[in-house]
Write a protein that holds these residues in place. Structure first.
Motif, PDB file in Angstrom:
ATOM      1  N   MET A 204       0.849  -1.192   0.000  1.00 52.80           N
ATOM      2  CA  MET A 204       0.000   0.000   0.000  1.00 52.80           C
ATOM      3  C   MET A 204       0.884   1.241   0.000  1.00 52.80           C
ATOM      4  SD  MET A 204      -3.400   0.541   0.268  1.00 52.80           S
ATOM      5  CE  MET A 204      -4.089  -0.715   1.373  1.00 52.80           C
ATOM      6  N   ASP A 205       0.502   2.230  -0.820  1.00 54.24           N
ATOM      7  CA  ASP A 205       1.275   3.463  -0.798  1.00 54.24           C
ATOM      8  C   ASP A 205       0.646   4.458   0.179  1.00 54.24           C
ATOM      9  OD1 ASP A 205      -0.868   4.735  -2.035  1.00 54.24           O
ATOM     10  OD2 ASP A 205       0.130   4.999  -3.963  1.00 54.24           O
ATOM     11  N   ALA A 206       1.258   5.621   0.301  1.00 55.16           N
ATOM     12  CA  ALA A 206       0.818   6.612   1.288  1.00 55.16           C
ATOM     13  C   ALA A 206      -0.565   7.161   0.981  1.00 55.16           C
ATOM     14  CB  ALA A 206       1.831   7.758   1.357  1.00 55.16           C
ATOM     15  N   GLU A 207      -1.032   6.978  -0.263  1.00 61.68           N
ATOM     16  CA  GLU A 207      -2.370   7.441  -0.644  1.00 61.68           C
ATOM     17  C   GLU A 207      -3.418   6.338  -0.521  1.00 61.68           C
ATOM     18  OE1 GLU A 207       0.410   8.270  -2.691  1.00 61.68           O
ATOM     19  OE2 GLU A 207       0.430  10.094  -1.471  1.00 61.68           O
ATOM     20  N   GLY A 208      -2.988   5.162  -0.047  1.00 60.04           N
ATOM     21  CA  GLY A 208      -3.930   4.059   0.117  1.00 60.04           C
ATOM     22  C   GLY A 208      -4.145   3.231  -1.134  1.00 60.04           C
ATOM     23  N   VAL A 209      -3.232   3.338  -2.105  1.00 62.45           N
ATOM     24  CA  VAL A 209      -3.338   2.596  -3.363  1.00 62.45           C
ATOM     25  C   VAL A 209      -2.357   1.427  -3.352  1.00 62.45           C
ATOM     26  CG1 VAL A 209      -3.126   2.734  -5.878  1.00 62.45           C
ATOM     27  CG2 VAL A 209      -4.019   4.686  -4.587  1.00 62.45           C
ATOM     28  N   GLN A 210      -2.811   0.270  -3.814  1.00 62.24           N
ATOM     29  CA  GLN A 210      -1.929  -0.891  -3.904  1.00 62.24           C
ATOM     30  C   GLN A 210      -0.971  -0.714  -5.081  1.00 62.24           C
ATOM     31  OE1 GLN A 210      -1.766  -3.631  -1.985  1.00 62.24           O
ATOM     32  NE2 GLN A 210      -3.557  -3.365  -0.680  1.00 62.24           N
ATOM     33  N   ARG A 211       0.308  -0.901  -4.824  1.00 63.96           N
ATOM     34  CA  ARG A 211       1.332  -0.793  -5.865  1.00 63.96           C
ATOM     35  C   ARG A 211       2.125  -2.098  -5.918  1.00 63.96           C
ATOM     36  NH1 ARG A 211      -0.145   3.902  -8.594  1.00 63.96           N
ATOM     37  NH2 ARG A 211      -0.624   5.518  -7.060  1.00 63.96           N
ATOM     38  N   SER A 212       2.301  -2.622  -7.121  1.00 58.32           N
ATOM     39  CA  SER A 212       3.069  -3.854  -7.306  1.00 58.32           C
ATOM     40  C   SER A 212       4.318  -3.559  -8.122  1.00 58.32           C
ATOM     41  CB  SER A 212       2.234  -4.914  -8.043  1.00 58.32           C
ATOM     42  OG  SER A 212       1.100  -5.277  -7.287  1.00 58.32           O
ATOM     43  N   LEU A 213       5.380  -4.298  -7.843  1.00 59.95           N
ATOM     44  CA  LEU A 213       6.590  -4.142  -8.649  1.00 59.95           C
ATOM     45  C   LEU A 213       6.282  -4.444 -10.112  1.00 59.95           C
ATOM     46  CD1 LEU A 213       9.651  -3.621  -8.726  1.00 59.95           C
ATOM     47  CD2 LEU A 213       9.996  -6.062  -8.310  1.00 59.95           C
ATOM     48  N   ALA A 214       5.385  -5.380 -10.355  1.00 64.02           N
ATOM     49  CA  ALA A 214       5.025  -5.752 -11.720  1.00 64.02           C
ATOM     50  C   ALA A 214       4.412  -4.589 -12.502  1.00 64.02           C
ATOM     51  CB  ALA A 214       4.061  -6.931 -11.703  1.00 64.02           C
ATOM     52  N   ASP A 215       3.857  -3.599 -11.791  1.00 62.54           N
ATOM     53  CA  ASP A 215       3.277  -2.434 -12.463  1.00 62.54           C
ATOM     54  C   ASP A 215       4.317  -1.669 -13.273  1.00 62.54           C
ATOM     55  OD1 ASP A 215       0.904  -3.068 -11.155  1.00 62.54           O
ATOM     56  OD2 ASP A 215       1.173  -1.553  -9.586  1.00 62.54           O
ATOM     57  N   PHE A 216       5.591  -1.833 -12.903  1.00 64.25           N
ATOM     58  CA  PHE A 216       6.653  -1.018 -13.499  1.00 64.25           C
ATOM     59  C   PHE A 216       7.575  -1.850 -14.396  1.00 64.25           C
ATOM     60  CE2 PHE A 216       5.614   0.476  -9.159  1.00 64.25           C
ATOM     61  CZ  PHE A 216       4.842   1.572  -9.533  1.00 64.25           C
ATOM     62  N   ARG A 217       7.075  -3.005 -14.832  1.00 61.74           N
ATOM     63  CA  ARG A 217       7.849  -3.854 -15.734  1.00 61.74           C
ATOM     64  C   ARG A 217       8.251  -3.057 -16.968  1.00 61.74           C
ATOM     65  NH1 ARG A 217      10.390  -8.850 -15.048  1.00 61.74           N
ATOM     66  NH2 ARG A 217      10.515  -9.935 -17.034  1.00 61.74           N
ATOM     67  N   GLY A 218       9.486  -3.181 -17.372  1.00 58.86           N
ATOM     68  CA  GLY A 218       9.995  -2.460 -18.535  1.00 58.86           C
ATOM     69  C   GLY A 218      10.676  -1.151 -18.176  1.00 58.86           C
ATOM     70  N   LYS A 219      10.569  -0.739 -16.905  1.00 61.59           N
ATOM     71  CA  LYS A 219      11.214   0.498 -16.462  1.00 61.59           C
ATOM     72  C   LYS A 219      12.301   0.192 -15.432  1.00 61.59           C
ATOM     73  CE  LYS A 219       7.183   3.495 -17.150  1.00 61.59           C
ATOM     74  NZ  LYS A 219       6.301   4.518 -16.517  1.00 61.59           N
ATOM     75  N   THR A 220      13.267   1.066 -15.369  1.00 61.57           N
ATOM     76  CA  THR A 220      14.260   0.970 -14.306  1.00 61.57           C
ATOM     77  C   THR A 220      13.627   1.428 -13.004  1.00 61.57           C
ATOM     78  OG1 THR A 220      16.053   1.440 -15.864  1.00 61.57           O
ATOM     79  CG2 THR A 220      16.551   1.720 -13.526  1.00 61.57           C
ATOM     80  N   VAL A 221      13.856   0.664 -11.931  1.00 59.62           N
ATOM     81  CA  VAL A 221      13.260   0.963 -10.634  1.00 59.62           C
ATOM     82  C   VAL A 221      14.357   1.096  -9.585  1.00 59.62           C
ATOM     83  CG1 VAL A 221      11.735   0.119  -8.793  1.00 59.62           C
ATOM     84  CG2 VAL A 221      11.114  -0.245 -11.196  1.00 59.62           C
TER      85      VAL A 221
END
Length: 219
Positions: free
Chosen positions: A51-68
């Motif tokens: 969960m992020d600070a705004e209450g939204v679920q964030r997954s590492l998979a959301d950023f596939r293809g980008k440098t993290v």
């Protein structure tokens, strides 16, 4: 004479058979083919959803293809405070301007130094003038432990294929003194430059330093 010749031939045939038996068998196609990498292969970033600070679920998979970039943080830690006098924010801004996703993770357990939730979590970025993409909350320490994060700060650079290219300390000055920021070599910045230039990361690991992450007590 004939008998001797036959005996000699038999000995030679026996020796030849022994040599053939001792010779290594050629590799088959199956044994010569490398096994496919599994999800637990070292170097691959463990999947997670927080969960992020705004209450939204964030997954590492959301950023596939980008440098993290992943940064473990604790604003009560003097080592974190050193970098948040401006150096960390500048690095975050430069990275995100280049399309990098920057995830700040707080793995402090409830009741431990650095723990934030609710409205306090929402105000964390503004309070610290942070320029990260998302602030993620890991109160159970699941993600921090999966990555072997030990300190704040502790850093990871992950490429678009999900491979960890850098892990460890942010720079080569393991102190909490602000004056040591000047002239320090930022391993994270160097790794990002290497990734952008499509070359191997020169420094893939640096010993982490800072305050120990305040994980929940082990059962």
């Amino acid at each position: 004479m004939i008998r001797l010749s036959l005996m000699t031939a038999a000995v030679l045939l026996t020796l030849s058979a022994c040599q053939q038996a001792e010779a290594p068998a050629p590799a088959t196609e199956a044994s010569a083919t490398p096994a496919a990498a599994s999800a637990t292969t070292p170097g691959l970033a463990p999947a997670f959803t927080l969960m992020d600070a705004e209450g939204v679920q964030r997954s590492l998979a959301d950023f596939r293809g980008k440098t993290v970039v992943i940064e473990w943080s604790n604003e009560g830690c003097p080592y974190v405070q050193k970098h948040y006098t401006g150096a960390m924010q500048a690095l975050q801004r430069d990275a995100t301007a280049d399309g990098v996703v920057w995830l700040t993770i707080i793995s402090s357990a409830p009741g431990k130094q650095g723990y934030v939730e609710g409205e306090e979590a929402g105000a964390w970025k503004a309070r610290n003038n942070a320029a990260s993409t998302h602030l993620l909350l890991d109160p159970e320490g699941t993600v921090g432990k999966a990555y072997g994060a030990l300190t704040t700060p502790d850093m990871r650079v992950i490429d678009g294929e999900g491979r960890i290219l850098f892990a460890g300390g942010i720079d080569d000055r393991p102190t909490n003194k602000v004056e040591d920021l000047e002239g320090a070599t930022s391993f994270v910045r160097a790794a990002l430059e290497d990734v952008a230039a499509k070359r191997p990361v020169r420094t893939a690991f640096a010993p982490p330093y800072g305050c120990s992450i305040k994980y929940p007590e082990e059962a």
